[in-house]
Design a protein around this motif. Structure first.
Motif, PDB file in Angstrom:
ATOM      1  N   UNK A 199       0.836  -1.205   0.000  1.00 62.26           N
ATOM      2  CA  UNK A 199       0.000   0.000   0.000  1.00 62.26           C
ATOM      3  C   UNK A 199       0.869   1.253   0.000  1.00 62.26           C
ATOM      4  N   UNK A 200       1.920   1.261   0.812  1.00 58.09           N
ATOM      5  CA  UNK A 200       2.824   2.423   0.853  1.00 58.09           C
ATOM      6  C   UNK A 200       3.538   2.605  -0.485  1.00 58.09           C
ATOM      7  N   UNK A 201       3.977   1.505  -1.104  1.00 55.06           N
ATOM      8  CA  UNK A 201       4.653   1.592  -2.396  1.00 55.06           C
ATOM      9  C   UNK A 201       3.705   2.153  -3.464  1.00 55.06           C
ATOM     10  N   UNK A 202       2.459   1.653  -3.490  1.00 57.60           N
ATOM     11  CA  UNK A 202       1.484   2.165  -4.458  1.00 57.60           C
ATOM     12  C   UNK A 202       1.196   3.646  -4.223  1.00 57.60           C
ATOM     13  N   UNK A 203       1.141   4.052  -2.969  1.00 58.63           N
ATOM     14  CA  UNK A 203       0.917   5.463  -2.643  1.00 58.63           C
ATOM     15  C   UNK A 203       2.062   6.320  -3.175  1.00 58.63           C
ATOM     16  N   UNK A 204       3.298   5.833  -3.008  1.00 65.54           N
ATOM     17  CA  UNK A 204       4.469   6.609  -3.413  1.00 65.54           C
ATOM     18  C   UNK A 204       4.713   6.591  -4.925  1.00 65.54           C
ATOM     19  N   UNK A 205       4.385   5.485  -5.589  1.00 67.68           N
ATOM     20  CA  UNK A 205       4.761   5.312  -6.993  1.00 67.68           C
ATOM     21  C   UNK A 205       3.611   5.474  -7.974  1.00 67.68           C
ATOM     22  N   UNK A 206       2.392   5.530  -7.523  1.00 69.03           N
ATOM     23  CA  UNK A 206       1.233   5.551  -8.413  1.00 69.03           C
ATOM     24  C   UNK A 206       0.288   6.647  -7.944  1.00 69.03           C
ATOM     25  N   UNK A 207      -0.742   6.951  -8.726  1.00 70.30           N
ATOM     26  CA  UNK A 207      -1.694   7.991  -8.330  1.00 70.30           C
ATOM     27  C   UNK A 207      -2.981   7.420  -7.753  1.00 70.30           C
ATOM     28  N   UNK A 208      -3.045   6.107  -7.578  1.00 65.46           N
ATOM     29  CA  UNK A 208      -4.288   5.475  -7.132  1.00 65.46           C
ATOM     30  C   UNK A 208      -4.731   5.966  -5.744  1.00 65.46           C
ATOM     31  N   UNK A 209      -3.789   6.344  -4.889  1.00 69.60           N
ATOM     32  CA  UNK A 209      -4.139   6.789  -3.542  1.00 69.60           C
ATOM     33  C   UNK A 209      -4.029   8.309  -3.370  1.00 69.60           C
ATOM     34  N   UNK A 210      -4.040   9.066  -4.466  1.00 70.38           N
ATOM     35  CA  UNK A 210      -4.026  10.526  -4.355  1.00 70.38           C
ATOM     36  C   UNK A 210      -5.258  10.974  -3.571  1.00 70.38           C
ATOM     37  N   UNK A 211      -5.051  11.829  -2.584  1.00 68.94           N
ATOM     38  CA  UNK A 211      -6.147  12.331  -1.770  1.00 68.94           C
ATOM     39  C   UNK A 211      -6.541  11.416  -0.624  1.00 68.94           C
ATOM     40  N   UNK A 212      -5.889  10.262  -0.510  1.00 68.49           N
ATOM     41  CA  UNK A 212      -6.175   9.318   0.574  1.00 68.49           C
ATOM     42  C   UNK A 212      -5.168   9.558   1.701  1.00 68.49           C
ATOM     43  N   UNK A 213      -5.680   9.789   2.910  1.00 70.84           N
ATOM     44  CA  UNK A 213      -4.809  10.010   4.065  1.00 70.84           C
ATOM     45  C   UNK A 213      -4.688   8.789   4.960  1.00 70.84           C
ATOM     46  N   UNK A 214      -5.753   7.999   5.037  1.00 72.80           N
ATOM     47  CA  UNK A 214      -5.767   6.820   5.907  1.00 72.80           C
ATOM     48  C   UNK A 214      -6.411   5.645   5.187  1.00 72.80           C
ATOM     49  N   UNK A 215      -5.866   4.463   5.438  1.00 69.69           N
ATOM     50  CA  UNK A 215      -6.411   3.222   4.898  1.00 69.69           C
ATOM     51  C   UNK A 215      -6.762   2.330   6.081  1.00 69.69           C
ATOM     52  N   UNK A 216      -7.937   1.717   6.046  1.00 71.50           N
ATOM     53  CA  UNK A 216      -8.419   0.880   7.132  1.00 71.50           C
ATOM     54  C   UNK A 216      -8.515  -0.573   6.676  1.00 71.50           C
ATOM     55  N   UNK A 217      -8.058  -1.482   7.515  1.00 69.06           N
ATOM     56  CA  UNK A 217      -8.202  -2.910   7.245  1.00 69.06           C
ATOM     57  C   UNK A 217      -9.600  -3.336   7.663  1.00 69.06           C
ATOM     58  N   UNK A 218     -10.399  -3.801   6.710  1.00 69.20           N
ATOM     59  CA  UNK A 218     -11.728  -4.310   7.016  1.00 69.20           C
ATOM     60  C   UNK A 218     -11.640  -5.766   7.450  1.00 69.20           C
ATOM     61  N   UNK A 242      -8.825   2.271  14.388  1.00 70.61           N
ATOM     62  CA  UNK A 242      -7.477   2.743  14.096  1.00 70.61           C
ATOM     63  C   UNK A 242      -7.148   2.457  12.633  1.00 70.61           C
ATOM     64  N   UNK A 243      -6.523   3.403  11.941  1.00 68.79           N
ATOM     65  CA  UNK A 243      -6.130   3.151  10.553  1.00 68.79           C
ATOM     66  C   UNK A 243      -5.050   2.080  10.468  1.00 68.79           C
ATOM     67  N   UNK A 244      -5.039   1.323   9.393  1.00 70.28           N
ATOM     68  CA  UNK A 244      -3.991   0.340   9.119  1.00 70.28           C
ATOM     69  C   UNK A 244      -2.742   1.056   8.614  1.00 70.28           C
ATOM     70  N   UNK A 245      -2.926   2.055   7.748  1.00 69.66           N
ATOM     71  CA  UNK A 245      -1.828   2.866   7.196  1.00 69.66           C
ATOM     72  C   UNK A 245      -2.254   4.317   7.248  1.00 69.66           C
ATOM     73  N   UNK A 246      -1.342   5.180   7.685  1.00 67.58           N
ATOM     74  CA  UNK A 246      -1.539   6.628   7.639  1.00 67.58           C
ATOM     75  C   UNK A 246      -0.417   7.199   6.777  1.00 67.58           C
ATOM     76  N   UNK A 247      -0.774   7.972   5.753  1.00 76.66           N
ATOM     77  CA  UNK A 247       0.232   8.554   4.882  1.00 76.66           C
ATOM     78  C   UNK A 247       0.621   9.916   5.420  1.00 76.66           C
ATOM     79  N   UNK A 248       1.912  10.146   5.541  1.00 73.91           N
ATOM     80  CA  UNK A 248       2.416  11.459   5.968  1.00 73.91           C
ATOM     81  C   UNK A 248       2.380  12.412   4.792  1.00 73.91           C
TER      82      UNK A 248
END
Length: 133
Positions: A47-66, A126-132
């Protein structure tokens, strides 16, 4: 073991989007690992790699594990791995995992609140991933 990770997120409106509209979504990841702890590390790294290398998570600050589904065997007829029903404009939802498979074939893992003795109607997730930023 094969694992499916089902995640959800809220998204800030992008340029040209309707400003007062709520944006949220969900996605699924797949990885192979020896155990659930190892796959959680793989899911976070992905998820962090996709956030850094792709635009799929643009505008996403937190990801939650369902839910995380551990697949030991797949029933011949398949199974429903994850289902989400969004409730209105809010970020509330109803979800379920593993329909049509036995416990011997698949197991779902969920994040529990820190205090499982709390019998209130809800808890802060609690979020699974939080993007700085």
């Amino acid at each position: 073991m094969i694992y499916l990770g089902h995640f959800s997120f809220d998204k800030e409106p992008t340029t040209g989007a309707v400003e007062d509209q709520s944006y949220h979504g969900c996605f699924t990841t797949v990885a192979e690992a020896e155990n659930v702890e190892e796959v959680m590390e793989k899911f976070e790294a992905l998820i962090r790699r996709l956030h850094d290398e792709d635009d799929v998570f643009d505008g996403v600050n937190e990801v939650f594990l369902d839910t995380c589904v551990e697949c030991r065997a797949i029933p011949q007829s398949g199974f429903l791995a994850h289902f989400v029903e969004w409730v209105g404009e809010e970020v509330g939802s109803i979800s379920t995992s593993i329909r049509g498979a036995t416990h011997e074939e698949a197991t779902a893992y969920h994040i529990q609140p820190d205090d499982p003795s709390d019998d209130s109607d809800g808890h802060e997730v609690e979020p699974f991933v939080v993007f700085a930023d």
